[in-house]
Design an enzyme around this catalytic site. Structure first.
Site, PDB file in Angstrom:
ATOM      1  N   SER A   1      50.650 -68.760 -20.030  1.00 27.22           N
ATOM      2  CA  SER A   1      50.576 -67.306 -19.848  1.00 27.22           C
ATOM      3  C   SER A   1      49.569 -66.987 -18.755  1.00 27.22           C
ATOM      4  CB  SER A   1      50.144 -66.634 -21.149  1.00 27.22           C
ATOM      5  OG  SER A   1      49.728 -65.304 -20.853  1.00 27.22           O
TER       6      SER A   1
ATOM      7  N   HIS B   1      54.921 -67.647 -18.266  1.00 25.85           N
ATOM      8  CA  HIS B   1      54.980 -66.514 -19.195  1.00 25.85           C
ATOM      9  C   HIS B   1      54.207 -65.334 -18.603  1.00 25.85           C
ATOM     10  CE1 HIS B   1      55.521 -64.832 -23.273  1.00 25.85           C
ATOM     11  NE2 HIS B   1      54.286 -64.365 -23.167  1.00 25.85           N
TER      12      HIS B   1
ATOM     13  N   ASP C   1      52.981 -61.556 -19.188  1.00 24.77           N
ATOM     14  CA  ASP C   1      52.718 -60.574 -20.244  1.00 24.77           C
ATOM     15  C   ASP C   1      52.600 -59.172 -19.657  1.00 24.77           C
ATOM     16  OD1 ASP C   1      52.567 -62.028 -22.742  1.00 24.77           O
ATOM     17  OD2 ASP C   1      50.901 -63.104 -21.819  1.00 24.77           O
TER      18      ASP C   1
ATOM     19  N   MET D   1      52.162 -55.284 -20.221  1.00 16.29           N
ATOM     20  CA  MET D   1      51.624 -54.347 -21.225  1.00 16.29           C
ATOM     21  C   MET D   1      51.485 -52.961 -20.611  1.00 16.29           C
ATOM     22  SD  MET D   1      48.631 -56.694 -22.870  1.00 16.29           S
ATOM     23  CE  MET D   1      48.876 -58.467 -23.144  1.00 16.29           C
TER      24      MET D   1
ATOM     25  N   HIS E   1      57.549 -61.128 -20.965  1.00 12.84           N
ATOM     26  CA  HIS E   1      57.345 -60.612 -22.330  1.00 12.84           C
ATOM     27  C   HIS E   1      56.893 -59.158 -22.213  1.00 12.84           C
ATOM     28  CE1 HIS E   1      54.607 -60.992 -26.177  1.00 12.84           C
ATOM     29  NE2 HIS E   1      55.618 -60.164 -26.357  1.00 12.84           N
TER      30      HIS E   1
ATOM     31  N   MET F   1      55.580 -55.954 -23.567  1.00 12.26           N
ATOM     32  CA  MET F   1      54.893 -55.281 -24.673  1.00 12.26           C
ATOM     33  C   MET F   1      54.755 -53.826 -24.272  1.00 12.26           C
ATOM     34  SD  MET F   1      52.263 -58.367 -25.351  1.00 12.26           S
ATOM     35  CE  MET F   1      52.651 -59.035 -23.742  1.00 12.26           C
TER      36      MET F   1
ATOM     37  N   MET G   1      55.409 -63.819 -32.784  1.00  7.53           N
ATOM     38  CA  MET G   1      54.011 -63.612 -32.369  1.00  7.53           C
ATOM     39  C   MET G   1      53.071 -64.168 -33.441  1.00  7.53           C
ATOM     40  SD  MET G   1      54.074 -62.205 -29.395  1.00  7.53           S
ATOM     41  CE  MET G   1      52.286 -62.079 -29.286  1.00  7.53           C
TER      42      MET G   1
ATOM     43  N   PHE H   1      46.055 -58.956 -26.200  1.00  6.77           N
ATOM     44  CA  PHE H   1      44.953 -59.663 -25.550  1.00  6.77           C
ATOM     45  C   PHE H   1      45.149 -61.168 -25.672  1.00  6.77           C
ATOM     46  CE2 PHE H   1      43.547 -55.590 -27.128  1.00  6.77           C
ATOM     47  CZ  PHE H   1      42.954 -55.029 -26.001  1.00  6.77           C
TER      48      PHE H   1
ATOM     49  N   GLY I   1      43.423 -65.036 -26.051  1.00  2.75           N
ATOM     50  CA  GLY I   1      42.245 -65.626 -26.682  1.00  2.75           C
ATOM     51  C   GLY I   1      41.926 -65.161 -28.094  1.00  2.75           C
TER      52      GLY I   1
ATOM     53  N   ASP J   1      53.734 -67.441 -29.638  1.00  2.00           N
ATOM     54  CA  ASP J   1      52.818 -66.862 -28.655  1.00  2.00           C
ATOM     55  C   ASP J   1      51.598 -66.302 -29.386  1.00  2.00           C
ATOM     56  OD1 ASP J   1      51.633 -65.512 -26.533  1.00  2.00           O
ATOM     57  OD2 ASP J   1      53.312 -64.135 -26.186  1.00  2.00           O
ATOM     58  N   GLY J   2      50.438 -66.825 -29.019  1.00  2.00           N
ATOM     59  CA  GLY J   2      49.194 -66.330 -29.593  1.00  2.00           C
ATOM     60  C   GLY J   2      48.428 -67.434 -30.298  1.00  2.00           C
TER      61      GLY J   2
ATOM     62  N   GLY K   1      47.774 -69.286 -23.274  1.00  2.00           N
ATOM     63  CA  GLY K   1      46.983 -68.664 -22.225  1.00  2.00           C
ATOM     64  C   GLY K   1      45.630 -69.330 -22.112  1.00  2.00           C
TER      65      GLY K   1
HETATM   66  C1  DX5 Z   1      49.252 -61.683 -26.302  1.00  2.00           C
HETATM   67  C2  DX5 Z   1      50.165 -62.197 -25.228  1.00  2.00           C
HETATM   68  C3  DX5 Z   1      50.045 -63.653 -25.072  1.00  2.00           C
HETATM   69  C4  DX5 Z   1      48.678 -64.133 -24.637  1.00  2.00           C
HETATM   70  C5  DX5 Z   1      48.429 -65.398 -25.387  1.00  2.00           C
HETATM   71  O1  DX5 Z   1      49.383 -60.326 -26.418  1.00  2.00           O
HETATM   72  O2  DX5 Z   1      51.517 -61.902 -25.534  1.00  2.00           O
HETATM   73  O3  DX5 Z   1      51.071 -64.210 -24.266  1.00  2.00           O
HETATM   74  O4  DX5 Z   1      48.571 -64.375 -23.275  1.00  2.00           O
HETATM   75  O5  DX5 Z   1      47.125 -65.791 -25.150  1.00  2.00           O
HETATM   76  P1  DX5 Z   1      46.425 -66.979 -25.948  1.00  2.00           P
HETATM   77  O6  DX5 Z   1      47.264 -68.197 -25.769  1.00  2.00           O
HETATM   78  O7  DX5 Z   1      45.119 -67.072 -25.276  1.00  2.00           O
HETATM   79  O8  DX5 Z   1      46.343 -66.558 -27.405  1.00  2.00           O
HETATM   80 ZN    ZN Z   2      53.116 -63.067 -24.415  1.00  2.00          ZN
END
Ligand code: DX5
Ligand code: ZN
Length: 227
Positions: free
Chosen positions: A8, A33, A35, A37, A66, A68, A137, A143, A145, A175-176, A197
């Site tokens: 990501s 990937h 993201d 938002m 993705h 969001m 998810m 976010f 991390g 993811d997450g 990520g």
């Molecule tokens: C979260 C995103 C993820 C995010 C994952 O809202 O959809 O794709 O980048 O990050 P990590 O792998 O750090 O949890």
């Molecule tokens: Zn994502």
């Protein structure tokens, strides 16, 4: 299903995006990937179709977008034009999931549907066979991390059963909070596509981390097949 690793770019150094993408692709990443938002569906703002268009000019890699965002149907055409390969929308963000899944395919992309932790799998049951990707998810989106949502392991197991029962060939993406500690258990539960990520871009050598995550996932899913 082959194992796919999807770094990501949310956790990448965005001022050096081209290099950051090259580094993970050189390490064997299968898809990038992205993201997206909108500050409404999730309390954070990132990037949109213009960034995908720029990435497309620099790479042939699969762009796994993705969304969001609220009312994701507004973005189907712009992302298709920008060169997205996979477009995933959230089941919670629209009233007409079936129509928009069909529209994504019609626009020449692979349709995916994402589910927040609290959204039951039943939300995708009727469209499962029309999907190329189901995203479970394992954090509340918004976010990078965040800590891994443990009940996600069992949800992945049930998602695998749902895809098998509906004869859907969709990728089962998580993811997450995916990283060395969680990827093996997720692969053993039946996930085949792994977004990461912080685990990748927070590592000293992101390319090598892609390789290590793949090794762990492959080992766990081989155990699953022989069990
Ligand atoms: C979260 C995103 C993820 C995010 C994952 O809202 O959809 O794709 O980048 O990050 P990590 O792998 O750090 O949890
Ligand atoms: Zn994502």
């Amino acid at each position: 299903m082959p194992i796919r690793i999807a770094p990501s770019i949310l956790s990448a150094d965005l001022a050096r995006l081209d290099d950051e993408v090259r580094q993970v692709l050189a390490g064997g990443a299968d898809q990038v990937h992205v993201d997206v938002m909108d500050g409404r569906f999730v309390p954070n703002l990132t990037f949109g179709a213009p960034v995908v268009q720029c990435l497309r000019r620099h790479t042939d890699a699969v762009l796994d977008c993705h969304l969001m965002v609220e009312d994701p149907e507004r973005y189907i055409e712009p992302f298709a034009k920008a060169g997205a390969d996979i477009l995933t929308i959230h089941a919670e963000a629209t009233r007409h999931l079936e129509r928009h899944v069909a529209a994504i395919r019609e626009a020449g992309m692979k349709p995916g549907v994402a589910l927040n932790p609290a959204t039951p799998l039943a939300a995708v049951e009727e469209v499962a066979d029309a999907l190329d990707l189901l995203l479970v998810m394992t954090v509340n989106p918004g976010f990078g991390g965040q800590p891994f949502w443990e009940p996600g392991i069992d949800k992945v197991r049930r998602a695998r059963a749902l895809l098998d029962a509906t004869r859907s060939g969709a990728m089962l993406e998580v993811d997450g909070g995916v990283g060395r500690e969680t990827i093996g258990r997720l692969a053993a539960a039946g996930a085949d596509t792994f977004v990461a990520g912080l685990a990748i871009y927070g590592a000293k050598d992101p390319g090598a981390e892609v390789h290590e995550l793949r090794r762990r996932a492959e080992e766990a899913s081989a155990g699953l097949k022989s069990a």
